[in-house]
Design a protein around this motif. Structure first.
Motif, PDB file in Angstrom:
ATOM      1  N   GLY A  56       0.788  -1.224   0.000  1.00 27.90           N
ATOM      2  CA  GLY A  56       0.000   0.000   0.000  1.00 27.90           C
ATOM      3  C   GLY A  56       0.820   1.273   0.000  1.00 27.90           C
ATOM      4  N   ASP A  59      -0.148   3.241  -2.899  1.00 28.60           N
ATOM      5  CA  ASP A  59      -1.558   3.627  -2.938  1.00 28.60           C
ATOM      6  C   ASP A  59      -1.772   4.951  -2.218  1.00 28.60           C
ATOM      7  N   THR A  78     -11.301   3.364  -1.418  1.00 30.07           N
ATOM      8  CA  THR A  78      -9.868   3.439  -1.111  1.00 30.07           C
ATOM      9  C   THR A  78      -9.613   3.055   0.336  1.00 30.07           C
ATOM     10  N   ASN A  82      -7.489  -0.173   1.545  1.00 30.27           N
ATOM     11  CA  ASN A  82      -6.304   0.020   2.388  1.00 30.27           C
ATOM     12  C   ASN A  82      -6.346  -0.833   3.653  1.00 30.27           C
TER      13      ASN A  82
END
Length: 106
Positions: A56, A59, A78, A82
């Motif tokens: 992540g 991200d 999102t 996550n």
């Protein structure tokens, strides 16, 4: 977190990484932003002379804070991604103690 310096905790960070925690989970635990996490990760890799990868990191990080509004509570895709959830997951919601809601994947 402007003006707030976070303490680098190598042991705790190393443990979380080896346990496979995501970047979002580490950010939430330490109360830091992604830039600070990157700096702490670099410092840990220099100390240990070892490469660490955190899922992540590439991200977008999102705040774990959610607001209860007239339209309800929105958990963004999102945010859920996550925290390790995927599209199509089903959930059970419960309230075991006042002021705390638990969302469990079925």
């Amino acid at each position: 977190m402007p003006g707030k310096e976070s303490k680098f905790e190598a042991v705790k960070l190393r443990t979380m990484i080896t346990e496979g925690k995501t970047a979002q989970q580490i950010i939430d635990t330490f109360g830091i932003n992604k830039t600070t996490l990157k700096a702490h990760l670099l410092k840990l890799m220099q100390m240990d002379e070892k490469f660490y990868s955190i899922e992540g990191m590439g991200d977008r990080a999102v705040s774990g804070n959610v607001k209860y509004a007239a339209a309800g509570v929105r958990l963004s895709p999102t945010m859920l991604k996550n925290y390790g959830f995927t599209v199509g997951d089903e959930f059970k919601i419960s309230c075991m103690e006042e002021g705390k809601i638990v969302l469990e994947k079925k």
